[in-house]
Design a protein around this motif. Sequence first.
Motif, PDB file in Angstrom:
ATOM      1  N   HIS B 183       0.830  -1.210   0.000  1.00  0.00           N
ATOM      2  CA  HIS B 183       0.000   0.000   0.000  1.00  0.00           C
ATOM      3  C   HIS B 183       0.864   1.260   0.000  1.00  0.00           C
ATOM      4  CE1 HIS B 183      -3.658  -2.166   0.398  1.00  0.00           C
ATOM      5  NE2 HIS B 183      -3.370  -2.671   1.589  1.00  0.00           N
ATOM      6  N   THR B 184       1.947   1.212   0.786  1.00  0.00           N
ATOM      7  CA  THR B 184       2.812   2.375   0.865  1.00  0.00           C
ATOM      8  C   THR B 184       4.020   2.262  -0.051  1.00  0.00           C
ATOM      9  OG1 THR B 184       3.756   1.335   2.820  1.00  0.00           O
ATOM     10  CG2 THR B 184       2.133   3.097   3.184  1.00  0.00           C
ATOM     11  N   SER B 186       4.914   1.234  -3.321  1.00  0.00           N
ATOM     12  CA  SER B 186       4.202   0.858  -4.544  1.00  0.00           C
ATOM     13  C   SER B 186       4.996  -0.110  -5.418  1.00  0.00           C
ATOM     14  CB  SER B 186       3.831   2.100  -5.339  1.00  0.00           C
ATOM     15  OG  SER B 186       5.000   2.840  -5.580  1.00  0.00           O
ATOM     16  N   TYR B 187       6.344  -0.111  -5.271  1.00  0.00           N
ATOM     17  CA  TYR B 187       7.109  -1.024  -6.138  1.00  0.00           C
ATOM     18  C   TYR B 187       6.814  -2.493  -5.812  1.00  0.00           C
ATOM     19  CZ  TYR B 187      10.388  -1.891  -2.265  1.00  0.00           C
ATOM     20  OH  TYR B 187      10.950  -2.250  -1.085  1.00  0.00           O
ATOM     21  N   GLN B 189       3.746  -3.589  -5.364  1.00  0.00           N
ATOM     22  CA  GLN B 189       2.378  -3.892  -5.796  1.00  0.00           C
ATOM     23  C   GLN B 189       2.300  -4.932  -6.920  1.00  0.00           C
ATOM     24  OE1 GLN B 189       0.158  -0.314  -6.660  1.00  0.00           O
ATOM     25  NE2 GLN B 189       0.022   0.106  -4.464  1.00  0.00           N
TER      26      GLN B 189
END
Lengths: 259, 447
Positions: B183-184, B186-187, B189
């Motif tokens: 969530h924080t 992003s890499y 995700q």
Amino acid sequence: MGLVVQTMAEWKNANTDPEILFWVGSAGSFDDRAKKITRSFVKIMNHANVKFGVLGTEESASGDVAKRAGNEFLFQMQAMNNIQILNSYNIQRIVTTCPHDFNTLKNEYKDLGGEYDVLHHTEFIYELITKKRLSILGNLKNKKITYHDPCYLGRGNGVFSIPRKLIDIIGLQLIEMPRSKETSFCCGAGGAQMFKEPEKGREDININRTREALNAKTSIIATGCPFCNTMMQDGVKNLAEGSVDVLDIAELIVQSEKL
Amino acid sequence: MFSLSNSAFLIIFLLSSLLFYKNFRKIIRNIKLGGDAGVFENKRERWRNVLFIAFGQKKMFKKPLVAILHLVVYLGFVIINIEIIEIILDGILGTHRILFSPKWSSLYNFCINSFEILALLVFVACIIFLIRRNIIKISRFWSPEMKGWPKSDANLILIFEILLMSAFLIMNAADLSLQKLAHTESYLQLKYPNTGNFLISGMISSLMQGISISNLILIERFCWWFHIIGIFGFLNYLVISKHLHIILAFPNTYFGSIKPKGQFNNMSSVTNEVKMMLDPNIDPFTEPVSTSQPVRFGAKDVTDLNWLHLLNAYSCTECGRCTAECPANVTGKKLSPRKIMMDVRDRVEEVGRGIDLKGKDFKDEKSLLHDFIKPEELWACTSCNACVEACPLSIDPLSIILELRRYSVMEESSAPTELNAVFSNIENNGAPWQFSASDRLNWKDDE
């Protein structure tokens, strides 16, 4: 009162066929205790007017002991000789008081040319009752009884319920042992053990089983096999002589019906 | 796309599959060292047995509590292993959770949740099994034949299962933690898509707070590799273990006897000879010699047994229900039906190793009878069929005992002396006792 017993040879001379052949078996013919079972079963058949024949001196050991001891030669010799005689009289139905002969005649003669409809005497007696040829008054009513499943009748051939139904019909109160039916515990006589000393161990198998039967706290131990009968009787002699009767189902019926 | 780890995975995958294939074929070859086991008529009833006894574990339910625990481990094993498809695909393709797609995320989530619940249940069941074996000391696990390797084998299997289940759950837990961090960060995700929470690993994941991303990745990867290598290892462990029953239980119940238990097989080789003896019209010297004549009557060694006996031996998982029901064993005799089965497997493996080394004509000085199974065991059997009835997967130790007795009697003439007397009574008087055949009807006039 004497027993009415006709041999197959006598039936043949009279040019008639009996309903059934009674296979007496070696134990039923020679063992003193088993002979009483034989006589009891004949009393029942006489009482119900069953036309039966015996082979008499033409009968020979079924070969069960030889087969289970591994002597296939001797077994097949016995089987083939017996089959020859049975087939010569064109036998279709056989009844026997010995679960070992029952199993051998029913299952093991097939491959050697002997196909018969074979019944254990409890099955035949039950048939007589259901066909209303034998009526039961039940003079032993309400006595407590435990039933020991013979291996070759129960586990070996799946006959569990009929001996129990007979016990119920006589009006006896059946107390089951913890090890019964499929998980019944052998008396120690099968597989030719009857005829040899047991191997070294903590105790004899029949003592173990008789102790269990005595724990059921009944006045009768019933069974359906001459060998089981002997083993349990010996066990009772060892553990609690005279406290309980070891009887075959046929003997129970004779007692119950005062035959 | 193709990285070092894909190649490593592929090599491990192929090598372990190949090794298993090679060893399993050896087992099949060993089973085929046995002779002909006859025909297997009545396919319908046989498939019924596979369905009820193997798949349905009908006979296990004679002991309901253990049966449920065993069912959990069995279902867990079968169902959780569906996940292996994804793991293998990921391993080969270098993907992560290749079967996950936002389109069917709820189905994916449902599957993984089911696997996790089962994994936890398997974990608990295996702990209980370990306690039963080692702390409560259930007596059938402490018989003399259970010393050494058989005991370690049983424990190893359970520990294996516990470790595999732990790895599976911790792997998912670390994955979930990484999903949350995505969530924080992003890499993350793309690599760790949001699969939704998992029930069991979700709880473990909440204990992982404060672990750095790199350590979480390390935990996730370690568990992933540990789990899959563990499974490949387990597969190859099967071939030396009693745990082989997870495969062989199925053919074994299919081929298991459907005749009445009391019925012993007919030896047709003997029939021919007896017929010749009894038929006065046959001249044994002019009669053509049958080519199917067996080398010996009964069995002295494993190669004299039939292939079904040997399949039985490889299927045995040494649970000891047979021995616990055996009247001879219960009263302190040497006979243990489980030991009979273990001896047959040990011996056939020994013969198999000999064949590997010295070719198919391998012979040694040893034999199943005498070197593995003693006459004292053989002659304690009452042929009561309690062992056959007790076996949850249709093994028949009695039929092996019978073959060994046949050899002892017909080839060695080494029956107990009392039985030799019985044999001659039957031969001479037609009864096991020494009574005259002419007295057979005397019971009629007794009293």
